[in-house]
Design an enzyme around this catalytic site. Structure first.
Site, PDB file in Angstrom:
ATOM      1  N   HIS A  75      47.562  90.428  79.149  1.00  0.00           N
ATOM      2  CA  HIS A  75      48.113  89.897  77.894  1.00  0.00           C
ATOM      3  C   HIS A  75      47.409  90.535  76.694  1.00  0.00           C
ATOM      4  O   HIS A  75      48.063  91.037  75.765  1.00  0.00           O
ATOM      5  CB  HIS A  75      47.935  88.381  77.870  1.00  0.00           C
ATOM      6  CG  HIS A  75      48.423  87.717  76.621  1.00  0.00           C
ATOM      7  ND1 HIS A  75      49.633  87.070  76.534  1.00  0.00           N
ATOM      8  CD2 HIS A  75      47.859  87.595  75.385  1.00  0.00           C
ATOM      9  CE1 HIS A  75      49.793  86.590  75.310  1.00  0.00           C
ATOM     10  NE2 HIS A  75      48.725  86.894  74.601  1.00  0.00           N
ATOM     11  N   GLU A  76      46.081  90.511  76.697  1.00  0.00           N
ATOM     12  CA  GLU A  76      45.345  91.061  75.554  1.00  0.00           C
ATOM     13  C   GLU A  76      45.554  92.568  75.437  1.00  0.00           C
ATOM     14  O   GLU A  76      45.626  93.110  74.326  1.00  0.00           O
ATOM     15  CB  GLU A  76      43.857  90.724  75.674  1.00  0.00           C
ATOM     16  CG  GLU A  76      43.545  89.225  75.670  1.00  0.00           C
ATOM     17  CD  GLU A  76      44.131  88.474  74.485  1.00  0.00           C
ATOM     18  OE1 GLU A  76      44.341  89.094  73.419  1.00  0.00           O
ATOM     19  OE2 GLU A  76      44.410  87.271  74.618  1.00  0.00           O
TER      20      GLU A  76
ATOM     21  N   HIS B 207      48.613  93.446  73.430  1.00  0.00           N
ATOM     22  CA  HIS B 207      48.378  93.576  71.990  1.00  0.00           C
ATOM     23  C   HIS B 207      47.776  94.948  71.685  1.00  0.00           C
ATOM     24  O   HIS B 207      48.155  95.613  70.720  1.00  0.00           O
ATOM     25  CB  HIS B 207      47.413  92.492  71.505  1.00  0.00           C
ATOM     26  CG  HIS B 207      47.993  91.117  71.458  1.00  0.00           C
ATOM     27  ND1 HIS B 207      49.114  90.803  70.728  1.00  0.00           N
ATOM     28  CD2 HIS B 207      47.584  89.952  72.037  1.00  0.00           C
ATOM     29  CE1 HIS B 207      49.387  89.510  70.858  1.00  0.00           C
ATOM     30  NE2 HIS B 207      48.482  88.979  71.653  1.00  0.00           N
TER      31      HIS B 207
ATOM     32  N   HIS C  31      50.155  97.851  71.680  1.00  0.00           N
ATOM     33  CA  HIS C  31      50.985  97.821  70.471  1.00  0.00           C
ATOM     34  C   HIS C  31      50.239  98.498  69.321  1.00  0.00           C
ATOM     35  O   HIS C  31      50.820  99.294  68.563  1.00  0.00           O
ATOM     36  CB  HIS C  31      51.320  96.373  70.119  1.00  0.00           C
ATOM     37  CG  HIS C  31      52.500  96.219  69.213  1.00  0.00           C
ATOM     38  ND1 HIS C  31      52.879  95.007  68.666  1.00  0.00           N
ATOM     39  CD2 HIS C  31      53.400  97.112  68.733  1.00  0.00           C
ATOM     40  CE1 HIS C  31      53.942  95.170  67.911  1.00  0.00           C
ATOM     41  NE2 HIS C  31      54.278  96.440  67.929  1.00  0.00           N
TER      42      HIS C  31
END
Length: 801
Positions: free
Chosen positions: A565-566, A569, A572
């Protein structure tokens, strides 16, 4: 400070539900690797040697695993530059070699800001107006350079002196930013530039977007109002900040405990019963913390569960007053700004655009989720043999999970973490990024003074041509006084550095650097200098063993999903490299920002991705197909027990948030409990009891009403989109390592940062042939598009138990 002008889209790390729950030895004296980078675009003595990424992928890949799994290897690897005579500043920032450097960093940045402000205010020619969007973006970048980095360091650094110095630098620049917020000339000049076709015809799409973002931020800062109204706006903003802080920190129940006869606590751990037992054969069950949650899950007596449930969901009058004052002030602020409600003001620049559209999404989501909820509750009701009540849910879910674990859960699942050492997971992420996007993670030995703790690993991100494109600092191991929540921080955004900035820097001081010494590279196409995104990932995993053959940090399946999940980010930020920093990487609409991270969770346990990395830490044997199937069955089983009801709880919280913030500004006093009860009765499958006095008022414990006011829907909105992309772009995992699917997602979503409408990104990724986007109907967004996303649903989002 996300709504403050000139730091237009700075995002605090989103603390989502998921996040709150989740080699071959190298030569000892190896030359520092070199990449195609311009550490300085003008002649000067470099602090460090250039690097060389010409070594094989295999060596870098093996090193990546070992720097995280072996403390001995990491110590030897990280000390290769210990003889470097001159210390490097924190994260390579040339000023931050000592606590005093923060003051210098802030003052130098402040002087540059003041020069830009003077230039903008004095602009009078067409050419000067044509550079205005870029000038103000640079102003934003200079503010963010200090504020973002100082904000991070003051929280993460173990040295109190450094913490204090970072806090002072943060305060200095934050105060200056507030001065800019009241500088009406900046707003006037930007509006003049944006209204002149001879100016805007020369602007790039990015410049036009950034100009509109800044104009919106000026408007939200009341700069266009008469002085007395502007002062009222400032006062209201301060009141909201103070009330919000009090609300978040002041959550308290109406009753601190519930008195229960000890013999009615059967099912609760006897050790816990002894802790709360009193002299008269009663126990004081607290209404906050872990004990009431355990009581609801395990106490057999339904009456006790009912008492604990009601007391633990009833807020104090003082806390409800704080919330209702906060809502009133927000409504007044919106009215002063010319909006119908706080939600209308907040959502105007989001994908949703309006509270009506959010309502369409949430009600469609309730409908798409209802059948699954009924299936789950019918199974629990059959266990009880009577109508199910809200205080029954946790108890019977626990019973079902225990039954499943005893009857079906494979013993081999307990061995799964043996295949998820932190090093193998990082290796898997690098291999996945290489397959999908042509970028990989390469360990880099840090220079003396570069990191805030010896356990912090530095990774450089390189593309297939060996070009350096980003830096990631991984602070992943637990230590005393470290905040436990996982998070992604952008310490420096990507951005194009103009030749004027380079010349300005050279004329000031031969030792200065246009990116403060932090990573830069030359764009191979435009030949311009770029500041590279610099990212910090923070987690709280256990440390590996200290000896050479020690046990590495082994992750649960949940922790693996958290790390993915991290890194969603992070990727991105890495791939969303725009020319202007205001829209780079994660600086996009709040209700789009979680999409890359939520989508990344799907990759974590896809069989083709597991094949890239899941290997036993000692034997190196791969995770067997049988174990992969057992993991999938386990996730599916747990999801079928409680996944849909969990989803409904998130939907209800988003509906409550909208009900509070969509009320018109002149609607009078808000009865937050009545609204909460109304939402519960209308949409919940297990509504709050209507016949109790006082009624439950769980909203007093809903701290996100402050931090994510009117935008709490964002996480489940992005989950619905992520589920759709996972199925329609990545074939529900069948194309999880397919380059064509990765390139499609990168080119339509990631590379734009915030420089393209989220709707255009989603529509582009799905394609016009997709039934949900027939004739490109998603491109413009709007009410029907929001309703369509709601129809996609959330599934059950099964998780491991």
């Amino acid at each position: 400070m996300k709504d403050q002008l000139l730091v237009p889209l700075r995002r605090r790390p989103w603390t989502c539900r998921k996040c709150l729950q989740r080699l071959q030895l190298l030569p000892q004296h190896q030359t520092r690797r070199s990449f195609e980078t311009a550490a300085s675009p003008f002649p000067r003595q470099l602090d460090s040697l250039p690097a060389d990424y010409s070594r094989t992928k295999t060596v870098d890949d093996d090193t990546l695993r070992r720097v995280f799994d072996s403390q001995q290897f990491w110590r030897e690897f990280s000390q290769q530059r210990s003889a470097q005579p001159k210390p490097t500043g924190l994260v390579q920032n040339q000023y931050l070699t000592s606590p005093d450097g923060f003051r210098t960093f802030a003052n130098v940045s402040l002087q540059k800001c003041q020069a830009i402000v003077s230039k903008v205010l004095a602009a009078s020619t067409l050419e000067e107006y044509r550079t205005m969007a870029r000038d103000l973006d640079r102003l934003s970048d200079l503010l963010c350079r200090v504020i973002d980095l100082s904000d991070f360091i003051r929280v993460i650094h173990p040295d109190p002196q450094v913490q204090e110095a970072a806090t002072q630098a943060y305060a200095l620049m934050f105060e200056y930013m507030n001065v800019l917020n009241t500088t009406t000339g900046l707003n006037d000049q930007l509006k003049k530039a944006a209204a002149n076709p001879e100016v805007t015809s020369q602007w790039s799409d990015e410049e036009k977007i950034v100009a509109q973002i800044l104009i919106k931020d000026f408007s939200n800062s009341a700069i266009h109002m008469p002085p007395h109204e502007r002062q009222r706006f400032v006062n209201l903003s301060n009141d909201i900040s103070q009330l919000g802080s009090s609300f978040v920190n002041g959550a308290e129940p109406a009753k601190s405990h519930v008195s229960v006869a000890t013999n009615n606590l059967r099912g609760l751990d006897p050790i816990l019963v002894q802790q709360i037992k009193r002299w008269n054969r009663t126990a004081a069950v607290p209404t906050t913390g872990m004990i009431p949650r355990l009581a609801l899950r395990s106490v057999h007596d339904e009456n006790v569960r009912r008492e604990v449930y009601l007391a633990s969901r009833t807020s104090s009058k003082r806390q409800l007053h704080r919330l209702e004052e906060l809502l009133l002030k927000r409504a007044e602020l919106a009215k002063l700004s010319g909006y119908e409600s706080f939600a209308h003001m907040t959502l105007s620049d989001k994908m949703a655009k309006s509270p009506e559209a959010v309502s369409n999404f949430l009600t469609a989501l309730v409908d798409s989720n209802r059948k699954l909820v009924r299936e789950e509750l019918s199974q629990l009701q059959a266990m009880k043999g009577a109508p199910l009540q809200p205080w029954d849910h946790a108890y019977y879910v626990h019973q079902r999970v225990m039954q499943y674990s005893q009857a079906r859960r494979s013993r081999e699942l307990s061995a799964v973490p043996e295949f998820f050492s932190l090093g193998t997971v990082m290796q898997g992420l690098s291999r996945l990024f290489d397959r999908l996007y042509g970028v990989r993670l390469v360990p880099q030995e840090p220079a003396p003074g570069e990191t805030w703790n010896p356990d912090v690993r530095r990774l450089d991100v390189v593309d297939e041509s060996g070009r350096h494109i980003a830096v990631i600092y991984c602070d992943l191991f637990s230590r005393p006084n470290k905040h436990p929540n996982p998070a992604h921080f952008t310490l420096r955004c990507s951005r194009e550095i103009s030749t004027e900035e380079v010349a300005e820097c050279a004329s000031l001081d031969q030792s200065s650097h246009p990116n403060d010494g932090m990573a830069t590279a030359v764009d191979p196409v435009t030949k311009t200098l770029r500041q590279l995104p610099t990212i910090a990932l923070v987690c709280d995993f256990s440390e590996p063993g200290t000896n050479g053959g020690g046990r590495p940090s082994l992750l649960s399946e949940h922790s693996v999903r958290t790390l993915f999940h991290e890194m969603g980010h992070a990727v991105h930020s890495i791939l969303g490299q725009t020319r202007l920093q205001s829209i780079s990487g994660t600086r996009c609409a709040t209700d789009f920002a979680e999409l890359p991270s939520v989508l990344m969770e799907h990759f974590a346990t896809a069989p083709s991705v597991l094949a890239l990395y899941a290997r036993h830490w000692r034997t190196d044997e791969p995770l067997s197909e049988g174990m992969i199937r057992s993991m999938e069955r386990d996730r599916t089983a747990h999801g079928s027990i409680y996944g849909a009801v969990e989803n409904e709880a998130q939907i209800l919280m988003a509906l409550v948030d909208q009900a509070y913030h969509s009320r018109p500004a002149d609607g009078g006093r808000i009865d937050s409990t009545a609204l909460y009860q109304q939402v519960s009765q209308q949409h919940s499958s297990l509504p709050e009891p209507a016949d109790v006095t006082p009624p439950t008022s769980w909203q007093g414990f809903f701290g996100h009403l402050y931090g994510y006011g009117a935008t709490y829907y964002s996480y489940i909105f992005d989950r619905a989109i992520a589920n759709k992309l996972w199925v329609d772009v990545f074939g529900a995992g069948r194309q999880a390592v397919d380059r064509a699917a990765g390139e499609r997602y990168k080119n339509e979503v990631l590379r734009w940062g915030g420089g393209r409408s989220g709707w255009e990104c989603v529509a582009g990724a799905l394609g016009s042939a997709n039934e949900s986007n027939a004739d490109g109907r998603l491109v413009e967004g709007g009410d029907e598009a929001m309703r369509e996303v709601g129809r996609w649903g959330l599934g059950r989002d099964g998780v491991s138990g």
